[in-house]
Write a protein that holds these residues in place. Structure first.
Motif, PDB file in Angstrom:
ATOM      1  N   ASP A  29      53.817  11.971  21.909  1.00 19.07           N
ATOM      2  CA  ASP A  29      54.920  12.316  22.601  1.00 19.07           C
ATOM      3  C   ASP A  29      54.691  13.934  22.956  1.00 19.07           C
ATOM      4  OD1 ASP A  29      56.440   9.983  22.030  1.00 19.07           O
ATOM      5  OD2 ASP A  29      57.007  10.891  20.229  1.00 19.07           O
ATOM      6  N   TYR A  30      53.732  14.347  23.069  1.00 17.76           N
ATOM      7  CA  TYR A  30      53.328  15.784  23.427  1.00 17.76           C
ATOM      8  C   TYR A  30      52.578  15.875  24.770  1.00 17.76           C
ATOM      9  CZ  TYR A  30      55.078  17.650  19.131  1.00 17.76           C
ATOM     10  OH  TYR A  30      55.954  17.858  18.201  1.00 17.76           O
ATOM     11  N   ILE A  31      52.650  17.033  25.544  1.00 17.82           N
ATOM     12  CA  ILE A  31      51.857  17.234  26.621  1.00 17.82           C
ATOM     13  C   ILE A  31      51.121  18.458  25.960  1.00 17.82           C
ATOM     14  CG2 ILE A  31      51.860  18.260  28.963  1.00 17.82           C
ATOM     15  CD1 ILE A  31      54.780  17.207  29.208  1.00 17.82           C
ATOM     16  N   VAL A  32      49.582  18.194  26.157  1.00 19.60           N
ATOM     17  CA  VAL A  32      48.817  19.136  25.962  1.00 19.60           C
ATOM     18  C   VAL A  32      48.348  19.984  27.194  1.00 19.60           C
ATOM     19  CG1 VAL A  32      46.250  19.506  24.905  1.00 19.60           C
ATOM     20  CG2 VAL A  32      47.908  17.812  24.196  1.00 19.60           C
ATOM     21  N   TYR A  33      48.590  21.449  27.254  1.00 22.11           N
ATOM     22  CA  TYR A  33      48.368  22.167  28.290  1.00 22.11           C
ATOM     23  C   TYR A  33      47.220  23.139  27.491  1.00 22.11           C
ATOM     24  CZ  TYR A  33      53.108  21.383  29.787  1.00 22.11           C
ATOM     25  OH  TYR A  33      54.208  20.366  30.435  1.00 22.11           O
ATOM     26  N   TYR A  34      46.082  23.157  28.381  1.00 25.50           N
ATOM     27  CA  TYR A  34      45.033  23.847  28.117  1.00 25.50           C
ATOM     28  C   TYR A  34      44.296  24.557  29.358  1.00 25.50           C
ATOM     29  CZ  TYR A  34      42.730  19.984  30.100  1.00 25.50           C
ATOM     30  OH  TYR A  34      42.116  18.805  30.926  1.00 25.50           O
ATOM     31  N   HIS A  35      43.713  25.873  28.960  1.00 27.53           N
ATOM     32  CA  HIS A  35      43.288  26.853  29.870  1.00 27.53           C
ATOM     33  C   HIS A  35      41.972  25.930  30.495  1.00 27.53           C
ATOM     34  CE1 HIS A  35      40.615  29.937  31.701  1.00 27.53           C
ATOM     35  NE2 HIS A  35      41.751  30.535  32.046  1.00 27.53           N
ATOM     36  N   HIS A  36      41.817  26.019  31.729  1.00 32.82           N
ATOM     37  CA  HIS A  36      40.591  25.294  32.344  1.00 32.82           C
ATOM     38  C   HIS A  36      39.243  25.516  31.692  1.00 32.82           C
ATOM     39  CE1 HIS A  36      38.675  28.428  34.883  1.00 32.82           C
ATOM     40  NE2 HIS A  36      39.855  28.836  34.830  1.00 32.82           N
ATOM     41  N   LEU A  37      39.025  26.388  31.026  1.00 29.16           N
ATOM     42  CA  LEU A  37      37.577  26.731  30.340  1.00 29.16           C
ATOM     43  C   LEU A  37      37.395  25.977  29.199  1.00 29.16           C
ATOM     44  CD1 LEU A  37      36.949  30.649  31.350  1.00 29.16           C
ATOM     45  CD2 LEU A  37      35.975  28.824  32.317  1.00 29.16           C
ATOM     46  N   ASN A  38      38.319  25.348  28.706  1.00 24.34           N
ATOM     47  CA  ASN A  38      38.492  24.461  27.628  1.00 24.34           C
ATOM     48  C   ASN A  38      37.924  23.016  28.148  1.00 24.34           C
ATOM     49  OD1 ASN A  38      39.255  25.957  25.212  1.00 24.34           O
ATOM     50  ND2 ASN A  38      41.143  26.063  26.292  1.00 24.34           N
ATOM     51  N   ALA A  39      36.879  22.480  27.368  1.00 22.31           N
ATOM     52  CA  ALA A  39      36.599  20.979  27.640  1.00 22.31           C
ATOM     53  C   ALA A  39      37.686  20.160  26.840  1.00 22.31           C
ATOM     54  CB  ALA A  39      35.125  20.881  26.970  1.00 22.31           C
ATOM     55  N   ILE A  40      37.645  18.940  27.446  1.00 25.88           N
ATOM     56  CA  ILE A  40      38.665  17.939  26.704  1.00 25.88           C
ATOM     57  C   ILE A  40      37.889  16.431  26.425  1.00 25.88           C
ATOM     58  CG2 ILE A  40      39.779  16.973  28.728  1.00 25.88           C
ATOM     59  CD1 ILE A  40      42.262  17.056  26.989  1.00 25.88           C
ATOM     60  N   TYR A  41      37.875  16.182  25.228  1.00 28.77           N
ATOM     61  CA  TYR A  41      37.251  14.965  24.799  1.00 28.77           C
ATOM     62  C   TYR A  41      38.309  13.905  24.074  1.00 28.77           C
ATOM     63  CZ  TYR A  41      33.372  18.176  25.157  1.00 28.77           C
ATOM     64  OH  TYR A  41      32.681  19.255  25.430  1.00 28.77           O
ATOM     65  N   SER A  42      38.349  12.648  24.501  1.00 29.70           N
ATOM     66  CA  SER A  42      39.283  11.652  24.099  1.00 29.70           C
ATOM     67  C   SER A  42      38.691  10.553  23.682  1.00 29.70           C
ATOM     68  CB  SER A  42      40.368  11.420  25.496  1.00 29.70           C
ATOM     69  OG  SER A  42      39.771  10.926  26.356  1.00 29.70           O
ATOM     70  N   TYR A  43      39.133   9.767  22.669  1.00 27.79           N
ATOM     71  CA  TYR A  43      38.956   8.366  22.354  1.00 27.79           C
ATOM     72  C   TYR A  43      40.066   7.856  21.849  1.00 27.79           C
ATOM     73  CZ  TYR A  43      36.570   4.716  19.655  1.00 27.79           C
ATOM     74  OH  TYR A  43      36.030   3.573  19.045  1.00 27.79           O
ATOM     75  N   ASP A  46      42.162   0.223  19.479  1.00 22.29           N
ATOM     76  CA  ASP A  46      43.551  -0.558  19.103  1.00 22.29           C
ATOM     77  C   ASP A  46      44.276   0.113  17.917  1.00 22.29           C
ATOM     78  OD1 ASP A  46      42.677  -2.142  20.980  1.00 22.29           O
ATOM     79  OD2 ASP A  46      41.873  -3.799  19.716  1.00 22.29           O
ATOM     80  N   SER A  47      43.489   0.942  17.063  1.00 19.82           N
ATOM     81  CA  SER A  47      44.304   1.400  15.734  1.00 19.82           C
ATOM     82  C   SER A  47      44.442   2.893  15.622  1.00 19.82           C
ATOM     83  CB  SER A  47      43.251   1.043  14.602  1.00 19.82           C
ATOM     84  OG  SER A  47      41.826   1.637  14.698  1.00 19.82           O
ATOM     85  N   PHE A  48      43.606   3.727  16.580  1.00 20.11           N
ATOM     86  CA  PHE A  48      43.790   5.162  16.409  1.00 20.11           C
ATOM     87  C   PHE A  48      43.421   5.730  17.766  1.00 20.11           C
ATOM     88  CE2 PHE A  48      39.363   4.997  15.620  1.00 20.11           C
ATOM     89  CZ  PHE A  48      38.765   6.308  15.921  1.00 20.11           C
ATOM     90  N   GLU A  49      43.951   7.139  17.948  1.00 19.53           N
ATOM     91  CA  GLU A  49      43.745   7.794  19.195  1.00 19.53           C
ATOM     92  C   GLU A  49      43.297   9.264  18.745  1.00 19.53           C
ATOM     93  OE1 GLU A  49      45.715   9.103  23.292  1.00 19.53           O
ATOM     94  OE2 GLU A  49      46.908   7.785  21.880  1.00 19.53           O
ATOM     95  N   CYS A  50      42.242   9.746  19.235  1.00 19.41           N
ATOM     96  CA  CYS A  50      41.823  11.042  18.833  1.00 19.41           C
ATOM     97  C   CYS A  50      41.549  11.934  20.194  1.00 19.41           C
ATOM     98  CB  CYS A  50      40.450  11.054  18.372  1.00 19.41           C
ATOM     99  SG  CYS A  50      39.882  12.422  17.153  1.00 19.41           S
ATOM    100  N   LEU A  51      41.861  13.173  19.970  1.00 19.23           N
ATOM    101  CA  LEU A  51      41.425  14.066  21.175  1.00 19.23           C
ATOM    102  C   LEU A  51      41.114  15.545  20.701  1.00 19.23           C
ATOM    103  CD1 LEU A  51      42.236  14.508  24.255  1.00 19.23           C
ATOM    104  CD2 LEU A  51      44.354  15.660  23.492  1.00 19.23           C
ATOM    105  N   ILE A  52      40.197  16.000  21.118  1.00 18.03           N
ATOM    106  CA  ILE A  52      39.535  17.299  20.820  1.00 18.03           C
ATOM    107  C   ILE A  52      39.466  18.117  22.244  1.00 18.03           C
ATOM    108  CG2 ILE A  52      37.600  18.712  20.423  1.00 18.03           C
ATOM    109  CD1 ILE A  52      36.717  16.861  18.454  1.00 18.03           C
ATOM    110  N   VAL A  53      40.339  19.311  22.061  1.00 19.67           N
ATOM    111  CA  VAL A  53      40.374  20.423  23.361  1.00 19.67           C
ATOM    112  C   VAL A  53      39.669  21.484  22.778  1.00 19.67           C
ATOM    113  CG1 VAL A  53      42.042  21.467  24.684  1.00 19.67           C
ATOM    114  CG2 VAL A  53      42.716  19.315  23.566  1.00 19.67           C
ATOM    115  N   GLY A  54      38.780  22.174  23.598  1.00 19.75           N
ATOM    116  CA  GLY A  54      37.979  23.205  23.249  1.00 19.75           C
ATOM    117  C   GLY A  54      36.556  23.035  23.739  1.00 19.75           C
ATOM    118  N   VAL A  55      35.595  24.135  23.128  1.00 22.43           N
ATOM    119  CA  VAL A  55      34.239  24.119  23.395  1.00 22.43           C
ATOM    120  C   VAL A  55      33.731  23.422  22.100  1.00 22.43           C
ATOM    121  CG1 VAL A  55      32.199  25.387  23.974  1.00 22.43           C
ATOM    122  CG2 VAL A  55      34.201  25.628  25.294  1.00 22.43           C
ATOM    123  N   VAL A  56      33.030  22.537  21.847  1.00 22.15           N
ATOM    124  CA  VAL A  56      32.281  21.800  20.867  1.00 22.15           C
ATOM    125  C   VAL A  56      30.972  21.402  21.029  1.00 22.15           C
ATOM    126  CG1 VAL A  56      34.737  21.492  19.662  1.00 22.15           C
ATOM    127  CG2 VAL A  56      33.441  19.830  20.864  1.00 22.15           C
TER     128      VAL A  56
END
Length: 496
Positions: A29-43, A46-56
């Motif tokens: 239910d959220y909108i993630v706003y992030y500066h363009h120098l951050n990377a974004i990784y999603s997965y 069927d059972s879960f969702e995961c998102l990482i925002v940043g440099v990792v």
């Protein structure tokens, strides 16, 4: 402004102010706003969702992605299980998770990406100023502001904060090792997740050595690295760990106005680089604050709520010389008993004494609250309380603010800051992790670059400084320190 920062807002919010240069991504239910120098990784499965925002990075992955870390056999995972899988991830980031057990957001192991949040508007951001910019109206928390102004002024402009309140009634923060529920805005501890057991020193040194080298190699694949080399422990470990990727590294020192040519950081730093056969860059021509472009000054002060003007010349210099680099800021306090030997039962005011706010009514109140939360956690209650307090309170504030000040210039990471490495260091017997004569750091350097063994760590020239160092590392100092605490605790003036 707000370079490298992140903002989460419930999708029901309207009329938000979003800074230029920010991209967006939907999550639950959220909108993630992030500066363009951050990377974004999603997965998503069927059972879960995961998102990482940043440099990792992950030490075992040539290119970071979540799919390689999550097995397709994971069915109905929990947030705790996901964190265990990600314990070797290092960087500055937000982790968002949605599963059957809830929807959560947490930051990296030491909250370099801070979680400041407004429950009323359901908005989260990496900085208080970004929350205010987005449209969060604020009013002063007089109790917190009184402490902030009258008890802590000697520790900087609030960058050594304590607790989870801010000087605004509408904004709170989550400490490192705590997660924020996006459903009800409750904050709960998610680390540690194992029983506390002392580990073998030699095994720990070998594993930490390997992890640091792999982590630096992983970061070097993303961008060239910059490493400040001084006379101290942390930078020595980072310089040694970078040997295999030294061709991708820029080694430097900031010669501040208070430093003459014989300053140990300059002399020893140069010697370290000479032995490693790398070039030592000396920064000594900083622009005066009056000559720094007004736009940069406004961005610096406007982006970070606790920013200190005295760091402006350094950060501007970084933005000119090192903007394309990842700065390796090794803060290895997890392996150094800054607040003394391991203690598993501590009075609130003793922790406040160590944090230089003894007898403060406010500091004791929030420390007591932190201790009560700790006592009810099945694992955290087994850990050295004084070390956890240092990590979560001081590093979670002072360290995070220092990182945020640098965001305008370059990406900055701490290779020590993964839950995997923190666990290795914090479970060592305190005889290896003394603040002075630290055996862990000596062995780490020797393992990675034995040619540096003969170069002293933080050498003292005067007799008085040598005597002070010797006394601090002695048993007598511990006795005197405890006696001083009891004197202050019983007879000292009470403050806000």
């Amino acid at each position: 402004m707000f370079t490298r920062q992140i903002l989460l807002s419930h999708s029901s919010n309207s009329d938000l102010n979003i800074p230029n240069g920010f991209d967006r991504f939907n999550f639950d239910d959220y909108i993630v706003y992030y500066h363009h120098l951050n990377a974004i990784y999603s997965y998503q499965s069927d059972s879960f969702e995961c998102l990482i925002v940043g440099v990792v990075v992950h030490p075992d992955l040539a290119e970071f992605n979540l799919k390689d870390l999550f097995s397709d056999e994971i069915l109905n995972p929990t947030f705790l299980q996901i964190n265990k899988i990600l314990e070797r991830v290092c960087g500055r980031y937000y982790l968002l998770y949605k599963g059957d057990d809830g929807v959560f957001v947490r930051s990296d192991a030491t909250s370099l990406a801070q979680i400041n949040y407004c429950k009323m508007k359901q908005i989260i951001a990496t900085d208080i100023n970004l929350l205010k910019y987005s449209g969060v109206a604020v009013s002063i928390n007089s109790e917190a502001e009184g402490f902030y102004k009258e008890v802590f002024p000697r520790k900087g402009n609030g960058n050594a904060w304590i607790g989870t309140d801010t000087i605004y009634n509408e904004i709170c923060k989550a400490l490192p090792n705590h997660t924020l529920s996006l459903s009800n805005y409750e904050v709960t501890r998610f680390w540690p997740w194992r029983d506390f057991n002392y580990i073998d020193f030699n095994i720990a040194v070998s594993e930490i050595t390997n992890e640091l080298k792999l982590t630096l190699k992983a970061f070097s694949r993303l961008a060239p690295l910059s490493i400040a080399v001084t006379a101290g422990n942390d930078s020595r470990v980072m310089a040694a760990a970078s040997k295999d990727v030294s061709e991708s590294c820029y080694y430097f020192i900031d010669k501040l106005s208070s430093m003459n040519d014989s300053h140990p950081d300059l002399v020893v730093g140069a010697r370290v680089c000479e032995v490693l056969n790398v070039y030592f860059n000396k920064h000594d021509n900083f622009e005066s604050i009056s000559n720094i472009p007004l736009e940069f000054k406004n961005s610096f002060s406007g982006s970070v709520f606790y920013s200190l003007p005295k760091r402006l010349p350094e950060v501007y210099n970084y933005s000119v010389k090192l903007s394309g680099h990842i700065n390796i800021c090794g803060v290895g306090e997890f392996g150094r008993s800054v607040y003394g030997p391991s203690k598993f039962k501590v009075e609130p005011n003793y922790l406040c004494y160590k944090y230089q706010c003894a007898n403060s009514t406010y500091a004791n109140k929030v420390t007591t609250s932190w201790l009560n939360e700790l006592k009810h956690h099945p694992y955290a209650s087994q850990y050295p309380i004084n070390t956890l307090f240092y990590i979560e309170q001081k590093l979670g504030n002072w360290g995070a603010v220092g990182n945020a000040e640098s965001d305008l210039a370059f990406e900055e990471v701490n290779p020590f800051a993964s839950h995997y490495l923190i666990s290795k260091m914090i479970m060592l017997n305190s005889r290896y992790t003394r603040y002075t004569n630290n055996k862990l750091f000596l062995r780490l350097v020797s393992n990675m670059a034995s040619e540096l063994d003969s170069i002293p760590i933080n050498p003292k020239h005067s007799f008085s400084s040598k005597l002070k160092t010797a006394l601090k590392s002695s048993f007598i100092f511990s006795i005197v320190d405890i006696a001083k605490y009891h004197l202050i605790n019983n007879l000292g003036k009470k403050v806000l």
